[in-house]
Design a protein around this motif. Structure first.
Motif, PDB file in Angstrom:
ATOM      1  N   VAL A  74       0.864  -1.179   0.000  1.00  0.00           N
ATOM      2  CA  VAL A  74       0.000   0.000   0.000  1.00  0.00           C
ATOM      3  C   VAL A  74       0.898   1.226   0.000  1.00  0.00           C
ATOM      4  O   VAL A  74       1.719   1.411   0.895  1.00  0.00           O
ATOM      5  CB  VAL A  74      -0.906   0.029   1.249  1.00  0.00           C
ATOM      6  N   ARG A  75       0.768   2.050  -1.034  1.00  0.00           N
ATOM      7  CA  ARG A  75       1.547   3.278  -1.087  1.00  0.00           C
ATOM      8  C   ARG A  75       0.678   4.440  -0.640  1.00  0.00           C
ATOM      9  O   ARG A  75      -0.481   4.565  -1.058  1.00  0.00           O
ATOM     10  CB  ARG A  75       2.071   3.542  -2.493  1.00  0.00           C
ATOM     11  N   ASN A 113      -5.124   7.386  -9.508  1.00  0.00           N
ATOM     12  CA  ASN A 113      -3.988   7.842 -10.297  1.00  0.00           C
ATOM     13  C   ASN A 113      -2.774   8.171  -9.434  1.00  0.00           C
ATOM     14  O   ASN A 113      -2.868   8.904  -8.462  1.00  0.00           O
ATOM     15  CB  ASN A 113      -4.424   9.070 -11.110  1.00  0.00           C
ATOM     16  N   LYS A 114      -1.606   7.633  -9.817  1.00  0.00           N
ATOM     17  CA  LYS A 114      -0.398   7.828  -9.005  1.00  0.00           C
ATOM     18  C   LYS A 114       0.025   9.285  -8.929  1.00  0.00           C
ATOM     19  O   LYS A 114       0.353   9.783  -7.854  1.00  0.00           O
ATOM     20  CB  LYS A 114       0.749   6.977  -9.548  1.00  0.00           C
ATOM     21  N   VAL A 128      -3.171  10.202   1.981  1.00  0.00           N
ATOM     22  CA  VAL A 128      -3.769   9.774   0.727  1.00  0.00           C
ATOM     23  C   VAL A 128      -3.152   8.442   0.306  1.00  0.00           C
ATOM     24  O   VAL A 128      -1.934   8.270   0.338  1.00  0.00           O
ATOM     25  CB  VAL A 128      -3.609  10.836  -0.392  1.00  0.00           C
ATOM     26  N   ILE A 129      -4.007   7.487  -0.038  1.00  0.00           N
ATOM     27  CA  ILE A 129      -3.596   6.197  -0.578  1.00  0.00           C
ATOM     28  C   ILE A 129      -3.801   6.259  -2.084  1.00  0.00           C
ATOM     29  O   ILE A 129      -4.835   6.758  -2.546  1.00  0.00           O
ATOM     30  CB  ILE A 129      -4.445   5.058   0.015  1.00  0.00           C
ATOM     31  N   GLU A 232      -7.031  12.838 -13.888  1.00  0.00           N
ATOM     32  CA  GLU A 232      -5.860  13.688 -14.094  1.00  0.00           C
ATOM     33  C   GLU A 232      -6.118  14.824 -15.075  1.00  0.00           C
ATOM     34  O   GLU A 232      -5.263  15.700 -15.258  1.00  0.00           O
ATOM     35  CB  GLU A 232      -4.650  12.864 -14.534  1.00  0.00           C
ATOM     36  N   ARG A 233      -7.295  14.815 -15.715  1.00  0.00           N
ATOM     37  CA  ARG A 233      -7.637  15.893 -16.642  1.00  0.00           C
ATOM     38  C   ARG A 233      -8.362  17.050 -15.938  1.00  0.00           C
ATOM     39  O   ARG A 233      -8.610  18.093 -16.550  1.00  0.00           O
ATOM     40  CB  ARG A 233      -8.503  15.352 -17.787  1.00  0.00           C
ATOM     41  N   ILE A 234      -8.718  16.861 -14.685  1.00  0.00           N
ATOM     42  CA  ILE A 234      -9.393  17.923 -13.933  1.00  0.00           C
ATOM     43  C   ILE A 234      -8.365  18.976 -13.529  1.00  0.00           C
ATOM     44  O   ILE A 234      -7.284  18.642 -13.030  1.00  0.00           O
ATOM     45  CB  ILE A 234     -10.084  17.342 -12.681  1.00  0.00           C
TER      46      ILE A 234
END
Length: 248
Positions: A74-75, A113-114, A128-129, A232-234
């Motif tokens: 888990v990152r 999204n990373k 945040v995970i 990621e487009r927001i």
């Protein structure tokens, strides 16, 4: 067959709980043999081991018989600089260690999204995970998350809502972030197409009224054919506003 009997004897007389397969020293048997014959060995071990030595909830060989294995990680990032762990804020932990994490955060964000996880703004008493995708079932085993506020931010598409519904089945308190009709319409210029053959079309049981309406609109193509808005487009300023004005 002789090798198999030797292996069963080791497990029966001295279960190898807490070891990796690579650590098992069994005369005449190497790691490759065990790896290549897991299905047969599992059937035999089920027959000879006492019920207390078999975790029937798991099908995976290692988990079923108490062996160590390469756990999923888990990152996460700690978003409050006063709560970092030994000065570190960006960490990856095996799931078993994440389950025992001692932290004073009261809010947990989860995002697919990373890069969104890496660029997530600082928030008091929060972490945040990120990067789990459909792996959101992993945190389902983390009991301390039941007592935290959880926000899920995924793509506005059929799979984004499917993942949200799955997460909420484990953590009913989960709220969505940036997965609403206003966000969708405000970013019309950034819509892309969700491949038709990959869309999620089943019923979802754990969405709020507005979420269900948007999910239905996506499925019925009432907004356009197979449209989606990737997270990621927001625009980042819009993200900041949503994070700091949530619940207001």
């Amino acid at each position: 067959m002789g090798k198999t009997i030797d292996y069963l004897r080791i497990f029966y007389s001295k279960p190898a709980v807490g070891q990796y397969i690579r650590q098992l020293d069994i005369h005449g048997i190497d790691t490759k043999f065990i790896e290549q014959h897991k299905p047969v060995l599992a059937e035999l071990l089920d027959m000879v081991l006492p019920e207390t030595a078999v975790n029937a909830m798991h099908k995976r060989f290692e988990q079923r018989f108490g062996l160590k294995y390469d756990e999923p990680t888990v990152r996460f990032r700690i978003l409050d600089t006063s709560l970092t762990i030994a000065g570190f804020s960006d960490l990856s932990l095996p799931l078993s260690q994440f389950k025992t994490l001692q932290t004073d955060v009261d809010t947990v964000f989860i995002t697919e999204n990373k890069i969104n996880g890496l660029s997530f703004p600082e928030v008091n008493r929060a972490l945040v995970i990120f990067g789990l995708g459909y792996g959101v079932q992993m945190p389902a085993e983390v009991d301390w998350l039941l007592t935290r506020s959880i926000y899920y931010w995924g793509d506005i598409d059929t799979h984004g809502f499917a993942i949200l519904s799955q997460l909420r089945s484990h953590f009913p308190q989960t709220r969505s972030l940036l997965m609403d009709q206003n966000t969708m319409l405000e970013h019309r210029l950034f819509w892309v197409v969700e491949p038709g053959e990959k869309r999620f079309a089943d019923e979802l049981k754990n969405l709020t009224g507005p979420e269900q309406e948007l999910f239905t609109a996506l499925c019925s193509n009432s907004l356009g054919t197979n449209v989606r808005l990737e997270q990621e487009r927001i625009q980042y300023e819009y993200v900041m506003g949503a994070v700091f004005n949530r619940g207001h």
